[in-house]
Design a protein around this motif. Structure first.
Motif, mmCIF file in Angstrom:
data_model
loop_
_atom_site.group_PDB
_atom_site.id
_atom_site.type_symbol
_atom_site.label_atom_id
_atom_site.label_comp_id
_atom_site.label_asym_id
_atom_site.label_seq_id
_atom_site.Cartn_x
_atom_site.Cartn_y
_atom_site.Cartn_z
ATOM 1 N N SER A 1 -67.396 -91.517 -76.005
ATOM 2 C CA SER A 1 -68.405 -91.188 -77.011
ATOM 3 C C SER A 1 -69.341 -92.367 -77.256
ATOM 4 N N SER A 2 -68.767 -93.545 -77.359
ATOM 5 C CA SER A 2 -69.580 -94.755 -77.570
ATOM 6 C C SER A 2 -70.508 -95.012 -76.391
ATOM 7 N N ALA B 1 -75.374 -86.749 -85.699
ATOM 8 C CA ALA B 1 -74.760 -87.508 -84.601
ATOM 9 C C ALA B 1 -73.300 -87.848 -84.907
ATOM 10 N N ALA C 1 -66.307 -83.851 -81.352
ATOM 11 C CA ALA C 1 -66.109 -83.952 -79.901
ATOM 12 C C ALA C 1 -64.879 -84.800 -79.587
ATOM 13 N N ILE C 2 -64.743 -85.924 -80.262
ATOM 14 C CA ILE C 2 -63.582 -86.801 -80.043
ATOM 15 C C ILE C 2 -62.292 -86.064 -80.400
ATOM 16 N N TYR D 1 -71.179 -84.615 -84.841
ATOM 17 C CA TYR D 1 -71.111 -84.151 -83.452
ATOM 18 C C TYR D 1 -70.070 -84.957 -82.680
ATOM 19 N N GLU D 2 -70.149 -86.271 -82.778
ATOM 20 C CA GLU D 2 -69.226 -87.134 -82.036
ATOM 21 C C GLU D 2 -67.805 -87.053 -82.584
ATOM 22 N N LEU E 1 -73.352 -92.386 -76.502
ATOM 23 C CA LEU E 1 -74.357 -92.708 -77.520
ATOM 24 C C LEU E 1 -75.253 -93.858 -77.073
#
Length: 146
Positions: A45-46, A11, A18-19, A14-15, A49
């Motif tokens: 992103s936050s 996770a 992505a960011i 991944y984030e 999630l």
């Protein structure tokens, strides 16, 4: 690696990736400062999630009350549509306000993000599995065919 450690690492990576991709793309697409769009990418992103956790909690509660068990193709489609649809609804005003764009422009941007994340999720998971190996749930047993 324990399943929990694997999930957390997956996770976070991944984030983070992505960011690192989404922030600069939004900067170029909307002619905004990279610092601003990087901040937006972190916020998005936050939210994603948090929504993922909340949506799956609600979905599993609903699912547990159904007389038919299992996850059919239709139920999986409903899950995916519910998750992505809810996420778009949540992200539209955030993107519109942050980028100072119309809701229509935010919707178009969201559709672009959905397309990106569809392919990114597939590619990321494949690369992650190549580097860190398959999780125990996906490894073939002694009598399984590969």
């Amino acid at each position: 690696m324990t399943p929990t450690t694997r999930r957390v690492l997956q996770a976070l990576l991944y984030e983070a990736i992505a960011i690192a991709v989404v922030g600069p793309v939004l900067s170029v697409a909307f002619d905004k400062s990279p610092a601003s769009t990087l901040g937006l990418a972190v916020v998005l992103s936050s939210i994603a999630l948090t929504w993922n956790y909340a949506f799956n909690w609600f979905f599993e509660r609903w699912e547990s009350r159904q007389s038919v068990r299992g996850r059919s193709f239709v139920r999986r489609l409903a899950h995916g549509a519910g998750f992505e649809g809810g996420l778009v609804i949540i992200l539209l005003p955030v993107m519109s306000l942050w980028l100072d764009i119309s809701l229509t422009a935010a919707l178009v941007a969201n559709l672009g993000l959905l397309a990106f994340f569809f392919f990114y999720a597939i590619a990321f998971t494949w690369c992650f599995d190549r580097v860190f190996g398959l999780p125990a749930s996906a490894q073939a047993g002694d009598g399984d065919r590969v």
